[in-house]
Scaffold this active site. Structure first.
Site, PDB file in Angstrom:
ATOM      1  N   ASP A 482     -30.832 -33.100  -8.899  1.00  0.00           N
ATOM      2  CA  ASP A 482     -31.932 -34.028  -9.172  1.00  0.00           C
ATOM      3  C   ASP A 482     -32.872 -34.014  -7.960  1.00  0.00           C
ATOM      4  OD1 ASP A 482     -33.345 -36.133 -10.295  1.00  0.00           O
ATOM      5  OD2 ASP A 482     -31.944 -37.675  -9.614  1.00  0.00           O
ATOM      6  N   GLU A 485     -37.945 -31.579  -6.616  1.00  0.00           N
ATOM      7  CA  GLU A 485     -39.350 -31.102  -6.728  1.00  0.00           C
ATOM      8  C   GLU A 485     -39.873 -30.546  -5.416  1.00  0.00           C
ATOM      9  OE1 GLU A 485     -38.174 -34.086  -7.748  1.00  0.00           O
ATOM     10  OE2 GLU A 485     -37.984 -33.395  -9.803  1.00  0.00           O
ATOM     11  N   ASP A 558     -37.496 -38.945 -15.976  1.00  0.00           N
ATOM     12  CA  ASP A 558     -37.332 -40.380 -16.213  1.00  0.00           C
ATOM     13  C   ASP A 558     -38.264 -40.921 -17.284  1.00  0.00           C
ATOM     14  OD1 ASP A 558     -35.482 -40.154 -14.270  1.00  0.00           O
ATOM     15  OD2 ASP A 558     -36.675 -41.088 -12.686  1.00  0.00           O
TER      16      ASP A 558
HETATM   17  C1  NOJ Z   1     -33.825 -39.838 -10.614  1.00  0.00           C
HETATM   18  C2  NOJ Z   1     -33.338 -39.154 -11.845  1.00  0.00           C
HETATM   19  O1  NOJ Z   1     -34.410 -38.713 -12.617  1.00  0.00           O
HETATM   20  C3  NOJ Z   1     -32.431 -40.079 -12.617  1.00  0.00           C
HETATM   21  O2  NOJ Z   1     -31.976 -39.425 -13.763  1.00  0.00           O
HETATM   22  C4  NOJ Z   1     -31.278 -40.512 -11.733  1.00  0.00           C
HETATM   23  O3  NOJ Z   1     -30.463 -41.423 -12.418  1.00  0.00           O
HETATM   24  C5  NOJ Z   1     -31.810 -41.155 -10.469  1.00  0.00           C
HETATM   25  N1  NOJ Z   1     -32.697 -40.259  -9.811  1.00  0.00           N
HETATM   26  C6  NOJ Z   1     -30.676 -41.533  -9.513  1.00  0.00           C
HETATM   27  O4  NOJ Z   1     -29.986 -40.436  -9.103  1.00  0.00           O
END
Ligand code: NOJ
Length: 914
Positions: A482, A485, A558
């Site tokens: 995660d 980017e 998200d």
């Molecule tokens: C951002 C991610 O997009 C999300 O899926 C994750 O739960 C949070 N970071 C925490 O790790």
């Protein structure tokens, strides 16, 4: 290079650029243009993208060569193409079958601001006042000069939210236009929360006021219907019209912007111009709308592949031939994944797992988010909440289930944390513009970032996954990357400063969009290292780039628990899948917020047909595991998930096909019906492979939906098996909460496993049901791919089966002969003999369900196997179809059921209905 046209091009300020144009075997044209003498190295994205691709140039014929024009003719995908190059002004026109399909610099937007040091003279375009003594300038000229000085200063040290970008190589930029004469529709350029057919951003039809931006970002609560940049980027676009598809891929990892404009007519008639010097005469007329695209990147070079089509399927094949075929996932990875931020501790994990069994809902993977770690130090465990991680994983593994832990790229600055300390000591970190280790903020506080551009950095990272390094990890643990980017909480636009430095002296600005993909790659390599290349990796990444499909899956980031977010997930996934990344999904339920029960149910129903199927939720949301909503909701969600498990044999075959030719698993209806103009903008329905058409319900309280079923095919309601009699106009389908409209295309054979187990892997020895949906001619075709679902023995030892299934003239036949003959073994290994493969992988068929056949006409059903002279009679029955809410006409619907035909997938046999 042989088979390449090369030239040196000079800018108005005398800077030289090397231009080359070549035709590649495999259906592409490659156009490259780069500064001949840049002050620093230019990052070559193609070295990564095209790694391991055999680049063979294709011979062409020089059909014109004068001081004004050069024109070549070549054959690609059996189609005659002509490329005409106009020297001054520089412009290229490509035609196929005598029809123009692509032009370059038709609008003269080609612009290349070269690298330069701060005190070197700026490029001139004639608009600057000549150098002169200020006294001789008029007031206007003085103001203009002053303004230019100001702009020039800004162009060097650009400040953003108080952060200065030092731009050591000057204010570089590259821009050019590519045009698609006669093409109204373009697709691609992920990732945006926008439509499938790209909306114009310029001109009279413009629907956005800014170009599509491609710059991988961690975006908080992203907006919908917007060209803003999101987590991933693929600078790929496909133009499509009734008779042709053509793709373009710009191999450049810098910040990019793309404008899309529709224009009446066919541009400035490039084809007519070409007629002057190309020996083709008839130029067929095409649609009166053309699309112009204007591409702008901050740095890098021009390196574009033109993918010659001529169909969407051919473009997918060409795109993944060059940027890499999608990796074949393990079978478990295409099952259902249960995630949330966060499952609290080992007891919570055990309870969630037990509830799936208690409520009889299948699932394959339980996920742990950042809270499972010791203070956000990845590769570690919180000792209080997760004291026995290996036991926890093993408890899942005995039920055939896996676990995924999150491993982000930022490393806590802590000398007591070996991963961070060693990476620092080995000099493997990204540097700031001054050359020191870059220090930024993320979840753990002050952090470092490994430089994945550095092969040593990737190697170091991969080694962290060894069981001896990642303490508490077991072979059933997989990975989630995660924030790659990369997300830097205190960086400009929440990412890394552009003047950060990477291996090879490259500035971050040149490599930004590839950074996360290289972490993804290193993680996948880590899975290979830990298993000695025997276990197929599973890695989910948030950032993505060209070629990400080689490393694993991605999700759309998200999203929010609203109907709009559910609706936009369809065009977003169609776009991503069509850009090569075929293993993709959106978080079920929406990450932010709490979904209403009906929204959650609808989300499950739709997402069960997404390639990657995972529920996930933000830490502040209420628990929403499928059993928490009471009846009938739990049952409806259960059925949605079980529906997916039943079609896993079909789905796994689609993933294998995608691995062979890049075909998107979830694809647009246009992709399957490229000649049907009514499909070009459909984004509220999609196809899963070529057999299933799904029209999800993505709005509240919708009691019926109108579904367009391309009339060139016969369709069956998959829920009821009833044939749809009239598809001339859209079909109205009732949609009570337990119904999601799904249609089966006549002419398909859909392999299923109707016994649903607790996890995908537990069903691998269960028998198949073949659903045979006949087309107008009473025929159908299908494929079934089988291997062990986890290892590489299909490649190394040829341990796989492809059954070609065909129904014609009342006979269903299955053959794998062609497959067994052509299969090979890698690395000097020996191909496993056919009998052994059949023994382990060849399961029996337990049922045939034939749609579109009058049972009354069937007198006997006989099965014949290879080598047997007499056939055996089989039992069959006719069943009446329940008609539910579909306009099937008045005809009575029946299906023919053949029970236990006593045949194996992988053997040669035929079943004769007479
Ligand atoms: C951002 C991610 O997009 C999300 O899926 C994750 O739960 C949070 N970071 C925490 O790790």
């Amino acid at each position: 290079m042989k088979g390449t046209l090369s030239a040196s091009v000079s800018s108005s300020s005398g800077v030289l650029f090397a231009l080359s144009v070549g035709v590649l075997d495999g259906g592409a044209l490659r156009v490259q243009m780069r500064e001949e003498n840049p002050i620093g190295n230019l990052y070559q994205v193609a070295n990564v993208v095209l790694e391991n691709v055999e680049l063979k140039s294709k011979p062409f014929k020089l059909v014109q060569s004068s001081s004004e024009y050069t024109a070549i003719a070549f054959n690609s995908t059996d189609i005659e193409h002509t490329l005409a190059i106009h020297h001054r002004p520089f412009r290229m026109d490509l035609s196929s079958r005598n029809t123009p399909i692509w032009t370059f610099n038709e609008h003269g937007y080609l612009h290349y601001e070269h690298q330069r040091l701060k005190d070197s003279p700026p490029p001139t375009d004639g608009s600057e006042p000549a150098q002169s003594n200020d006294e001789t300038l008029s007031e206007d000229e003085k103001t203009k000069k002053q303004l230019l000085e100001e702009i020039k200063k800004d162009m060097w040290d650009e400040s953003f939210s108080g952060k200065i970008d030092s731009k050591p190589k000057g204010p570089t930029s590259i821009g050019f236009d590519m045009n698609f004469p006669g093409f109204k529709h373009t697709y691609g350029l992920p990732q945006h929360a926008s439509s499938y057919s790209l909306k114009p951003t310029r001109g009279s039809e413009a629907q956005y006021s800014e170009p599509y931006r491609l710059y991988n970002f961690d975006v908080f609560e992203y907006e919908l219907d917007n060209p803003m940049a999101l987590y991933g980027s693929v600078p790929f676009l496909m133009a499509h019209r009734k008779d042709y598809s053509v793709g373009v891929l710009w191999m450049n990892a810098a910040e990019m912007w793309v404008d899309v404009e529709r224009k009446a007519g066919r541009g400035s008639s490039p084809a007519l111009q070409m007629q002057d010097y190309v020996p083709f005469s008839t130029i067929s007329q095409t649609s009166a709308t053309s699309t112009t695209t204007h591409w702008m990147a901050e740095s890098g070079s021009i390196d574009v592949l033109i993918l010659l089509g001529p169909t969407p399927a051919a473009v997918s094949d060409q795109l993944t031939r060059f940027s890499g075929r999608p990796a074949l996932p393990q079978l478990f990875a295409i099952g259902y994944h249960q995630c949330r931020w966060n499952y609290l501790d080992e007891q919570d994990v055990a309870d969630v797992d037990a509830n799936f069994d208690q409520f009889d809902i299948p699932y394959d993977v339980l996920w742990l988010d950042i809270e499972h770690t010791d203070g956000k130090r990845y590769f570690t465990w919180d000792k209080v909440k997760f004291p026995n991680p290996a036991d926890m994983q093993n408890d899942l593994a005995v039920k055939g289930r896996k676990m995924v832990t999150i491993i982000d790229p930022h490393l806590k600055q802590d000398d007591g944390y070996p991963v961070s300390k060693k990476a620092k000591d080995l000099g493997l970190l990204v540097k700031n513009s001054g050359g020191s280790d870059f220090d930024g903020w993320c979840w753990p506080g002050s952090s470092f970032w490994i430089d994945y551009l550095n092969p040593e950095g990737r190697k170091f990272w991969a080694e962290q996954f060894k069981y001896t390094n990642y303490q508490g990890s077991t072979p059933s643990l997989y990975t989630w990357n995660d924030m790659n980017e990369p997300s830097v909480f205190n960086g400009p636009e929440i990412t890394m400063p552009k003047d950060n430095l990477h291996h090879g002296g490259f500035e971050h600005r040149e490599v930004h969009n590839i950074y996360g993909a290289l972490q993804h790659r290193a993680t996948a390599e880590g899975h290979l290292v830990r298993s000695d290349n025997t276990d197929r990796p599973f890695v989910l990444s948030r950032a993505f780039f060209i070629g990400t499909q080689k490393y694993g899956a991605i999700w759309t980031g998200d999203n929010t628990a609203t109907w709009d977010h559910l609706a936009v997930s369809v065009p977003m996934l169609l776009t991503i899948g069509g850009s090569g990344i075929t293993f993709c999904g959106a978080d079920v339920g929406g990450f932010f917020g709490n979904p209403d029960t009906d929204l959650l149910v609808r989300w499950y129903q739709m997402a069960a047909f997404q390639p990657f199927f995972r529920a996930h939720a933000h830490i502040d949301t209420k628990r929403r595991e499928p059993w928490l909503f009471g009846e009938p909701f739990t049952s409806t969600i259960r059925e949605a998930i079980r529906r997916r498990y039943r079609i896993l044999p079909y789905l796994y075959t689609l993933f294998w096909e995608s691995n062979q030719n890049g075909a998107p698993v979830m694809r647009s209806i246009m992709h399957e019906f490229p000649e049907d103009e009514n499909t070009f903008e459909i984004e509220d329905a999609f196809m899963l492979g070529s057999a299933l058409l799904i029209h999800p319900v993505v709005a509240k309280d919708v009691t019926s939906v109108s579904v367009y079923l391309p009339p060139s095919a016969v369709w069956y309601n998959y829920n009821t098996f009833a044939r749809i009699s009239n598809t001339a106009s859209p079909v109205q389908v009732e949609t009570p909460l337990d119904v999601i409209p799904i249609f089966l295309k006549g002419g398909s054979i859909l392999p299923r496993r109707d016994r649903v187990r607790r996890a995908a892997g537990l069903g691998v020895h269960d028998p198949y049901t073949l659903v045979i949906a006949l087309d107008k001619a009473g025929s159908a075709k299908g494929k079934l791919y089988v291997d062990d679902g986890k290892s590489y023995r299909h490649e190394t030892h040829g341990e796989s089966i492809v059954a070609d299934l065909e129904f014609q003239g009342g006979v269903l036949s299955s053959t794998s002969r062609a497959w067994f003959e052509k299969r090979g073994a890698a690395d000097g290994k020996v191909v496993t003999d056919q009998a052994t493969v059949l023994e382990s992988l060849g399961n029996r068929v337990e049922r045939l369900v034939i749609l579109g056949m009058k049972a009354s006409g069937v007198k006997s059903v006989v099965v014949k196997k290879a080598g047997e002279t007499a056939g055996k009679r089989l039992e069959f029955s006719e069943e009446e179809v329940v008609l539910e809410g579909v306009d099937e006409g008045s005809a009575k619907q029946t299906v023919v059921i053949v029970k236990d035909p006593k045949v194996l997938i992988g053997e040669e046999w035929s079943i004769v209905l007479s």
